[in-house]
Design a protein around this motif. Structure first.
Motif, PDB file in Angstrom:
ATOM      1  N   UNK A  11       0.837  -1.191   0.000  1.00  0.00           N
ATOM      2  CA  UNK A  11       0.000   0.000   0.000  1.00  0.00           C
ATOM      3  C   UNK A  11       0.876   1.247   0.000  1.00  0.00           C
ATOM      4  N   UNK A  12       0.540   2.198  -0.840  1.00  0.00           N
ATOM      5  CA  UNK A  12       1.313   3.434  -0.930  1.00  0.00           C
ATOM      6  C   UNK A  12       0.995   4.341   0.256  1.00  0.00           C
ATOM      7  N   UNK A  13       1.965   5.099   0.739  1.00  0.00           N
ATOM      8  CA  UNK A  13       1.685   6.049   1.812  1.00  0.00           C
ATOM      9  C   UNK A  13       0.724   7.141   1.345  1.00  0.00           C
ATOM     10  N   UNK A  14      -0.104   7.599   2.262  1.00  0.00           N
ATOM     11  CA  UNK A  14      -1.021   8.693   1.953  1.00  0.00           C
ATOM     12  C   UNK A  14      -0.268  10.024   1.953  1.00  0.00           C
ATOM     13  N   UNK A  15       0.679  10.136   2.874  1.00  0.00           N
ATOM     14  CA  UNK A  15       1.482  11.357   2.977  1.00  0.00           C
ATOM     15  C   UNK A  15       2.952  10.979   2.952  1.00  0.00           C
ATOM     16  N   UNK A  16       3.722  11.699   2.134  1.00  0.00           N
ATOM     17  CA  UNK A  16       5.168  11.504   2.094  1.00  0.00           C
ATOM     18  C   UNK A  16       5.857  12.852   2.215  1.00  0.00           C
ATOM     19  N   UNK A  17       6.784  12.934   3.126  1.00  0.00           N
ATOM     20  CA  UNK A  17       7.684  14.082   3.217  1.00  0.00           C
ATOM     21  C   UNK A  17       9.059  13.582   2.802  1.00  0.00           C
ATOM     22  N   UNK A  18       9.638  14.211   1.789  1.00  0.00           N
ATOM     23  CA  UNK A  18      10.897  13.741   1.225  1.00  0.00           C
ATOM     24  C   UNK A  18      11.921  14.874   1.249  1.00  0.00           C
ATOM     25  N   UNK A  65       0.723  19.752   6.839  1.00  0.00           N
ATOM     26  CA  UNK A  65      -0.638  20.237   6.649  1.00  0.00           C
ATOM     27  C   UNK A  65      -0.770  21.300   5.583  1.00  0.00           C
ATOM     28  N   UNK A  66       0.312  21.553   4.842  1.00  0.00           N
ATOM     29  CA  UNK A  66       0.324  22.537   3.746  1.00  0.00           C
ATOM     30  C   UNK A  66       0.027  23.948   4.222  1.00  0.00           C
ATOM     31  N   UNK A  67       0.338  24.226   5.480  1.00  0.00           N
ATOM     32  CA  UNK A  67       0.189  25.575   6.014  1.00  0.00           C
ATOM     33  C   UNK A  67       1.470  26.385   5.844  1.00  0.00           C
ATOM     34  N   UNK A  68       2.544  25.686   5.569  1.00  0.00           N
ATOM     35  CA  UNK A  68       3.854  26.320   5.445  1.00  0.00           C
ATOM     36  C   UNK A  68       4.611  25.615   4.329  1.00  0.00           C
ATOM     37  N   UNK A  69       5.368  26.365   3.563  1.00  0.00           N
ATOM     38  CA  UNK A  69       6.135  25.779   2.458  1.00  0.00           C
ATOM     39  C   UNK A  69       7.559  25.467   2.924  1.00  0.00           C
ATOM     40  N   UNK A  70       8.100  24.328   2.528  1.00  0.00           N
ATOM     41  CA  UNK A  70       9.505  24.035   2.859  1.00  0.00           C
ATOM     42  C   UNK A  70      10.444  24.831   1.953  1.00  0.00           C
ATOM     43  N   UNK A  71      11.665  25.008   2.402  1.00  0.00           N
ATOM     44  CA  UNK A  71      12.669  25.641   1.559  1.00  0.00           C
ATOM     45  C   UNK A  71      13.185  24.674   0.498  1.00  0.00           C
ATOM     46  N   UNK A  72      13.096  23.389   0.796  1.00  0.00           N
ATOM     47  CA  UNK A  72      13.492  22.351  -0.160  1.00  0.00           C
ATOM     48  C   UNK A  72      12.790  21.060   0.219  1.00  0.00           C
ATOM     49  N   UNK A  73      12.693  20.146  -0.738  1.00  0.00           N
ATOM     50  CA  UNK A  73      12.046  18.874  -0.488  1.00  0.00           C
ATOM     51  C   UNK A  73      10.656  18.812  -1.083  1.00  0.00           C
ATOM     52  N   UNK A  74      10.011  17.654  -0.942  1.00  0.00           N
ATOM     53  CA  UNK A  74       8.698  17.422  -1.519  1.00  0.00           C
ATOM     54  C   UNK A  74       7.685  17.000  -0.459  1.00  0.00           C
ATOM     55  N   UNK A  75       6.445  17.457  -0.652  1.00  0.00           N
ATOM     56  CA  UNK A  75       5.305  17.030   0.157  1.00  0.00           C
ATOM     57  C   UNK A  75       4.324  16.360  -0.789  1.00  0.00           C
ATOM     58  N   UNK A  76       4.179  15.041  -0.674  1.00  0.00           N
ATOM     59  CA  UNK A  76       3.286  14.288  -1.550  1.00  0.00           C
ATOM     60  C   UNK A  76       2.038  13.873  -0.779  1.00  0.00           C
ATOM     61  N   UNK A  77       0.886  14.291  -1.270  1.00  0.00           N
ATOM     62  CA  UNK A  77      -0.403  13.909  -0.696  1.00  0.00           C
ATOM     63  C   UNK A  77      -1.119  13.032  -1.713  1.00  0.00           C
ATOM     64  N   UNK A  78      -1.347  11.774  -1.347  1.00  0.00           N
ATOM     65  CA  UNK A  78      -1.968  10.803  -2.267  1.00  0.00           C
ATOM     66  C   UNK A  78      -1.202  10.732  -3.586  1.00  0.00           C
ATOM     67  N   UNK A  79       0.118  10.798  -3.469  1.00  0.00           N
ATOM     68  CA  UNK A  79       0.981  10.673  -4.634  1.00  0.00           C
ATOM     69  C   UNK A  79       1.184  11.944  -5.428  1.00  0.00           C
ATOM     70  N   UNK A  80       0.516  13.009  -5.049  1.00  0.00           N
ATOM     71  CA  UNK A  80       0.602  14.273  -5.789  1.00  0.00           C
ATOM     72  C   UNK A  80       1.513  15.246  -5.051  1.00  0.00           C
ATOM     73  N   UNK A  81       2.468  15.803  -5.760  1.00  0.00           N
ATOM     74  CA  UNK A  81       3.352  16.775  -5.150  1.00  0.00           C
ATOM     75  C   UNK A  81       2.575  18.048  -4.859  1.00  0.00           C
ATOM     76  N   UNK A  82       2.458  18.370  -3.565  1.00  0.00           N
ATOM     77  CA  UNK A  82       1.599  19.475  -3.158  1.00  0.00           C
ATOM     78  C   UNK A  82       2.372  20.658  -2.600  1.00  0.00           C
TER      79      UNK A  82
END
Length: 235
Positions: A11-18, A65-82
């Motif tokens: 099963x794929x993760x629902x949320x990924x922080x990379x 929670x997409x309330x703040x943007x990272x300076x680098x890296x990816x936030x994937x929600x349901x596989x979509x880079x958000x």
């Protein structure tokens, strides 16, 4: 544990922080809070984030929670880079896919418990009758339906937090972020709220990240993580 089942079943993760990096400027200096944090959250699992103050827990939660943007890296929600989406698109994902529970319940004092749970559904466009029906169902699931007509000031602390959990999942999110949800409660009441939270996660397949200083509750969750040197470390 659910995380093991999720991974073994592919099963794929629902949320990924990379590789999440986040820094702040303090005068001429730069404060590095997150320095390559990685985290996967799977369906139906509860993950406890336990770390000392000042290590970046709130920053990690805000980025997840997409309330703040990272300076680098990816936030994937349901596989979509958000992480790099427009503010409007990020708001839509927060509204539909992410529920949040805070240490203080933040219920609207002039509304009843039922109305508080209806509000996010009405904002999303659900008909009043349908919103009321689902809100009552959720309050029943949280075992506070008998208090549906009461305003927050008429509820106990534990009842208020269970209503807050019901409100957080009213729109059927896939991710639940909780910031010290039992921090203001006595141990017995905290146990009631945690049990209710666990029931919701297991029944709905939510992926839940819970910031807590309560090690007894943390030990009941599927995984425990902390932050060390700006990175996520499994405990």
């Amino acid at each position: 544990m659910s995380v093991g089942l999720s991974r073994s079943a592919g099963v794929e993760p629902i949320l990924r922080l990379i590789g999440i990096e986040r820094h702040f400027k303090e005068g001429q200096n730069r404060l590095d809070v997150l320095t390559g944090a990685d985290l996967d959250l799977f369906p139906g699992e509860l993950v406890a984030l336990v770390a000392p103050s000042g290590t970046g827990k709130s920053t990690l939660l805000h980025i997840a929670g997409l309330l703040e943007r990272p300076n680098a890296g990816q936030v994937l929600v349901l596989g979509r880079e958000a992480g790099s989406l427009s503010d409007a698109d990020r708001t839509a994902i927060r509204r539909n896919e992410i529920g949040v529970v805070y240490q203080f319940h933040h219920l609207l004092p002039e509304l009843t418990a039922l109305e508080n749970v209806m509000i996010p559904q009405l904002i999303r466009g659900l008909a009043h009758k349908d919103a009321a029906s689902r809100a009552m169902e959720l309050l029943g699931y949280m075992r506070v339906d008998q208090r549906a007509s009461h305003r927050p000031s008429e509820l106990s602390g534990g009842e208020q937090q269970r209503v807050a959990v019901a409100r957080a999942v009213a729109n059927g999110p896939r991710i639940l972020l909780a910031d010290e949800p039992t921090g203001n409660l006595d141990p017995t009441t905290a146990g009631y709220v945690f049990d209710a939270l666990t029931r919701v996660v297991r029944a709905s397949g939510l992926a839940a990240l819970v910031v807590t200083h309560n090690y007894d509750l943390a030990n009941l969750m599927d995984r425990r993580i902390t932050l060390e040197g700006g990175k996520v470390v499994e405990l």
